[in-house]
Design an enzyme around this catalytic site. Sequence first.
Site, mmCIF file in Angstrom:
data_model
loop_
_atom_site.group_PDB
_atom_site.id
_atom_site.type_symbol
_atom_site.label_atom_id
_atom_site.label_comp_id
_atom_site.label_asym_id
_atom_site.label_seq_id
_atom_site.Cartn_x
_atom_site.Cartn_y
_atom_site.Cartn_z
ATOM 1 N N ASN A 90 0.796 -1.082 -0.173
ATOM 2 C CA ASN A 90 0.073 0.153 0.013
ATOM 3 C C ASN A 90 0.992 1.247 -0.075
ATOM 4 O O ASN A 90 0.369 2.417 0.165
ATOM 5 C CB ASN A 90 -0.848 -0.023 1.183
ATOM 6 C CG ASN A 90 -2.271 0.719 0.770
ATOM 7 O OD1 ASN A 90 -2.790 0.574 -0.150
ATOM 8 N ND2 ASN A 90 -2.970 1.419 1.985
ATOM 9 N N GLU A 116 -11.590 1.707 5.861
ATOM 10 C CA GLU A 116 -10.967 0.992 7.067
ATOM 11 C C GLU A 116 -12.209 0.624 8.009
ATOM 12 O O GLU A 116 -13.187 1.499 8.356
ATOM 13 C CB GLU A 116 -10.096 2.050 7.846
ATOM 14 C CG GLU A 116 -9.007 2.219 7.306
ATOM 15 C CD GLU A 116 -7.819 1.369 7.294
ATOM 16 O OE1 GLU A 116 -8.096 0.196 8.133
ATOM 17 O OE2 GLU A 116 -6.594 1.399 6.922
ATOM 18 N N TYR A 145 0.680 9.973 -3.582
ATOM 19 C CA TYR A 145 0.001 8.771 -3.238
ATOM 20 C C TYR A 145 0.469 7.662 -3.990
ATOM 21 O O TYR A 145 0.622 7.641 -5.239
ATOM 22 C CB TYR A 145 -1.399 9.179 -3.556
ATOM 23 C CG TYR A 145 -2.092 10.184 -2.576
ATOM 24 C CD1 TYR A 145 -2.294 9.929 -1.275
ATOM 25 C CD2 TYR A 145 -2.190 11.597 -3.055
ATOM 26 C CE1 TYR A 145 -2.894 11.096 -0.466
ATOM 27 C CE2 TYR A 145 -2.660 12.512 -2.260
ATOM 28 C CZ TYR A 145 -2.924 12.176 -0.854
ATOM 29 O OH TYR A 145 -3.496 13.107 -0.192
ATOM 30 N N THR A 151 -0.443 4.555 -2.700
ATOM 31 C CA THR A 151 -1.620 3.607 -2.529
ATOM 32 C C THR A 151 -1.910 2.459 -3.637
ATOM 33 O O THR A 151 -1.906 2.977 -4.667
ATOM 34 C CB THR A 151 -2.776 4.085 -1.548
ATOM 35 O OG1 THR A 151 -3.496 4.746 -2.433
ATOM 36 C CG2 THR A 151 -2.260 4.738 -0.390
#
Length: 294
Positions: free
Chosen positions: A70, A164, A150, A152
Site C-alpha cells: 500500500n 477501514e 500517493y 496506495t
Amino acid sequence: MELHAARLDEARRVAIFGGTHGNEMSGVMLVNLWVQNNTEVQRKGVEVQPFITNPKAVEKCTRYVDTDLNRAFTPENLSTLGGGDLPYEVRRAQEINRMFGPKGSPEAYDVIFDLHNTTSNMGCTLLLESSKDHFNLCLVLLNEHPLLKYSTSRSVAKHPVGLEVGPQPQGVLRSNIFESMRDILKHALDFIELFNAAGFPITEGLEVGIPIDYPRDDNGNIIAMVHPNLQDCDWEPLNPGDPMFQTFDGKTIHYQGSGTVYPTFINEAAYYEKQQAFATTRRESLVASAIRKA
C-alpha cells in the site's frame, strides 16, 4: 469550502481490492467470497471486479512479504526494471498497474475500493486522497497534503476509495466487522448505480489527518504509551491539556496543540513500524452545490 458544480463521467469499471495487507481478514474473506460468486456485488451497467491484491501475504497471513504494497505504487516503482530482482510487492504493484491502470491514465479503472481492517476503534471510515474529487462522498478521513505523493494500491484508479473498519486484530475475523464492511460496499455500489442514472447534489464532512509519533528517547526507543483516557477514543475531541501519553513510570504527557483535534488510528498495531501513535485530524466541510454527469 465550496465545491462548484462539476461534470463527471459515469463510473462503469469498479474494482474491489482485498488482501492489500494479507492479515486484514474482512477484505480477504469478502473478496474471496465474491470471486466465487459475484452476484451480490453486480450492478446494472457496472463491471465489478473483486481482486486479491497480495496473494503471497494472504497465504502467509502477514501484512506484507518484502515491503508494504500500500506504499509501493510510486512512479519510481511502477517504471523501474529488474524483474525477479525487485521486491515482491513492487513486482505485484507493476502487475496491478497494468491490469487496473495505468495510474493517471484515461484507461484506468474508474473506482477502486480498497478494503482494510484496523486494530483501532475507529468504526467504519472511508479514506480519500483528494478534496477535489467530487465523486467521493460522505464522512471520511481525507489524507491530503501538497507534498504527499500517493502510492496506495487504490491510487491506480481515477477515484480511489479506501475503507477501514475496526477494531479487529490482525489475522482475526470478527463477524460484526465483516458484515459492516459488506454492507458499506453494497451501499457504495448502489450509489454508483444511482449516480450513473442521474447525478445529484451532495454535502461532505471531511477530516484531514496528521500523524503523531510516540515519545522516544535519544536512541529512538518508545518511552510512553497511549494514555488510557485516549485509548479507544477515535474521532472524539482531544483538547489542549488533555492526557495524550503515559510514560512507563506513570507520568502523563498532555496534548499541547493550539486547538481541538479529533484523533484516529489510535494505537494501530501496523503503524508502530511507521512511527505513528495516532493521527490528529481537523474537521472540514466540503459542499458541492450540484453534481452532473458528463
